[in-house]
Design a protein around this motif. Structure first.
Motif, mmCIF file in Angstrom:
data_model
loop_
_atom_site.group_PDB
_atom_site.id
_atom_site.type_symbol
_atom_site.label_atom_id
_atom_site.label_comp_id
_atom_site.label_asym_id
_atom_site.label_seq_id
_atom_site.Cartn_x
_atom_site.Cartn_y
_atom_site.Cartn_z
ATOM 1 N N GLU A 25 47.998 46.019 36.217
ATOM 2 C CA GLU A 25 47.927 45.355 37.619
ATOM 3 C C GLU A 25 46.469 44.761 37.765
ATOM 4 O O GLU A 25 46.180 43.731 38.232
ATOM 5 C CB GLU A 25 48.394 46.002 38.792
ATOM 6 C CG GLU A 25 50.068 46.612 38.811
ATOM 7 C CD GLU A 25 50.197 47.650 38.091
ATOM 8 O OE1 GLU A 25 51.554 48.201 38.451
ATOM 9 O OE2 GLU A 25 49.339 48.269 37.778
ATOM 10 N N VAL A 26 45.597 45.908 37.476
ATOM 11 C CA VAL A 26 44.274 45.388 37.797
ATOM 12 C C VAL A 26 43.610 44.583 36.729
ATOM 13 O O VAL A 26 42.963 43.723 36.814
ATOM 14 C CB VAL A 26 43.301 46.970 37.651
ATOM 15 C CG1 VAL A 26 41.896 46.385 37.862
ATOM 16 C CG2 VAL A 26 43.826 47.557 39.135
ATOM 17 N N GLN A 27 44.168 44.833 35.457
ATOM 18 C CA GLN A 27 43.865 44.081 34.284
ATOM 19 C C GLN A 27 44.459 42.495 34.472
ATOM 20 O O GLN A 27 43.572 41.737 33.928
ATOM 21 C CB GLN A 27 44.263 44.647 33.072
ATOM 22 C CG GLN A 27 43.586 46.010 32.460
ATOM 23 C CD GLN A 27 42.249 45.926 32.116
ATOM 24 O OE1 GLN A 27 41.781 44.757 31.937
ATOM 25 N NE2 GLN A 27 41.587 46.834 32.385
ATOM 26 N N ALA A 28 45.690 42.501 34.903
ATOM 27 C CA ALA A 28 46.185 41.224 35.230
ATOM 28 C C ALA A 28 45.464 40.452 36.323
ATOM 29 O O ALA A 28 45.186 39.371 36.085
ATOM 30 C CB ALA A 28 47.669 41.483 35.551
ATOM 31 N N GLU A 85 42.112 39.322 34.772
ATOM 32 C CA GLU A 85 41.921 38.124 33.858
ATOM 33 C C GLU A 85 42.607 36.787 34.734
ATOM 34 O O GLU A 85 41.891 35.767 34.296
ATOM 35 C CB GLU A 85 43.219 38.566 32.906
ATOM 36 C CG GLU A 85 42.784 39.543 31.847
ATOM 37 C CD GLU A 85 43.948 39.823 30.733
ATOM 38 O OE1 GLU A 85 44.854 38.943 30.843
ATOM 39 O OE2 GLU A 85 43.791 40.811 30.254
ATOM 40 N N ALA A 86 43.417 36.821 35.821
ATOM 41 C CA ALA A 86 43.619 35.673 36.532
ATOM 42 C C ALA A 86 42.443 35.518 37.279
ATOM 43 O O ALA A 86 42.250 34.193 37.576
ATOM 44 C CB ALA A 86 44.749 36.132 37.273
ATOM 45 N N LEU A 87 41.696 36.362 37.702
ATOM 46 C CA LEU A 87 40.465 35.986 38.530
ATOM 47 C C LEU A 87 39.539 35.146 37.736
ATOM 48 O O LEU A 87 39.012 34.191 38.106
ATOM 49 C CB LEU A 87 39.830 37.132 39.172
ATOM 50 C CG LEU A 87 38.786 36.939 40.301
ATOM 51 C CD1 LEU A 87 39.220 36.223 41.316
ATOM 52 C CD2 LEU A 87 38.098 38.206 40.521
ATOM 53 N N LEU A 88 39.283 35.569 36.643
ATOM 54 C CA LEU A 88 38.224 34.977 35.687
ATOM 55 C C LEU A 88 38.878 33.605 35.195
ATOM 56 O O LEU A 88 38.117 32.741 35.035
ATOM 57 C CB LEU A 88 37.820 36.094 34.386
ATOM 58 C CG LEU A 88 37.340 37.109 34.530
ATOM 59 C CD1 LEU A 88 37.354 38.092 33.448
ATOM 60 C CD2 LEU A 88 35.969 36.992 35.171
ATOM 61 N N ASP A 89 40.067 33.582 34.855
ATOM 62 C CA ASP A 89 40.490 32.282 34.664
ATOM 63 C C ASP A 89 40.673 31.290 35.758
ATOM 64 O O ASP A 89 41.153 30.076 35.703
ATOM 65 C CB ASP A 89 42.259 32.376 34.153
ATOM 66 C CG ASP A 89 42.336 32.913 32.734
ATOM 67 O OD1 ASP A 89 41.119 33.031 32.307
ATOM 68 O OD2 ASP A 89 43.149 33.504 32.486
ATOM 69 N N GLY A 90 40.522 31.789 37.084
ATOM 70 C CA GLY A 90 40.540 30.975 38.160
ATOM 71 C C GLY A 90 42.042 30.574 38.677
ATOM 72 O O GLY A 90 42.394 29.709 39.201
ATOM 73 N N LEU A 91 42.867 31.526 38.091
ATOM 74 C CA LEU A 91 44.253 31.210 38.276
ATOM 75 C C LEU A 91 45.103 32.388 39.121
ATOM 76 O O LEU A 91 46.111 32.819 38.459
ATOM 77 C CB LEU A 91 45.169 31.072 37.063
ATOM 78 C CG LEU A 91 44.728 29.917 36.285
ATOM 79 C CD1 LEU A 91 45.186 29.716 34.689
ATOM 80 C CD2 LEU A 91 44.649 28.431 36.919
ATOM 81 N N VAL A 92 44.486 32.880 40.015
ATOM 82 C CA VAL A 92 45.184 33.972 40.803
ATOM 83 C C VAL A 92 46.524 33.535 41.370
ATOM 84 O O VAL A 92 46.446 32.806 42.459
ATOM 85 C CB VAL A 92 43.941 34.500 41.692
ATOM 86 C CG1 VAL A 92 44.930 35.881 42.525
ATOM 87 C CG2 VAL A 92 42.826 34.954 41.130
ATOM 88 N N ARG A 93 47.466 33.993 40.964
ATOM 89 C CA ARG A 93 48.849 33.834 41.545
ATOM 90 C C ARG A 93 49.080 34.712 42.732
ATOM 91 O O ARG A 93 48.640 35.924 42.771
ATOM 92 C CB ARG A 93 49.861 33.730 40.329
ATOM 93 C CG ARG A 93 49.833 32.630 39.440
ATOM 94 C CD ARG A 93 50.728 32.497 38.279
ATOM 95 N NE ARG A 93 51.918 33.528 38.460
ATOM 96 C CZ ARG A 93 52.652 33.999 37.412
ATOM 97 N NH1 ARG A 93 52.290 33.436 36.280
ATOM 98 N NH2 ARG A 93 53.537 34.875 37.761
#
Length: 89
Positions: free
Chosen positions: A55-58, A61-69
């Motif tokens: 969950e933390v890894q996901a 990654e989403a935060l770095l991609d700017g795509l936090v769902r």
């Protein structure tokens, strides 16, 4: 002076006897709780780092991609709630 020599010789013999008895005594009887604990097998934990949780890894990654769902953030918050809930007990 010879009387003092006799006394010191007796003292030396007494100290030697005590020293020898100490060396000859059972080593286990002289160990304290710390010695016994250090002699045990090392403990192994089955706790995983929160950093390695999927969950933390996901979320990272989403935060770095700017795509936090929302579901990614929700998974992270649920994990943190579980961990903090265990601490509060």
């Amino acid at each position: 002076m010879s009387e003092w020599n006799a006394i010191t010789e007796q003292l030396d013999r007494l100290i030697a006897a005590v020293d020898q008895k100490t060396v000859d005594s059972d080593d286990a009887s002289r160990k304290d709780a710390i010695d016994r604990e250090l002699a045990r097998r090392p403990r192994v934990t089955q706790v995983d780092s929160l950093r390695d949780a999927p969950e933390v890894q996901a979320f990272r990654e989403a935060l770095l991609d700017g795509l936090v769902r929302v579901d990614t953030a929700n998974q992270l918050l649920r994990l943190l709630n579980t961990v903090i809930g265990q601490w509060m007990r």
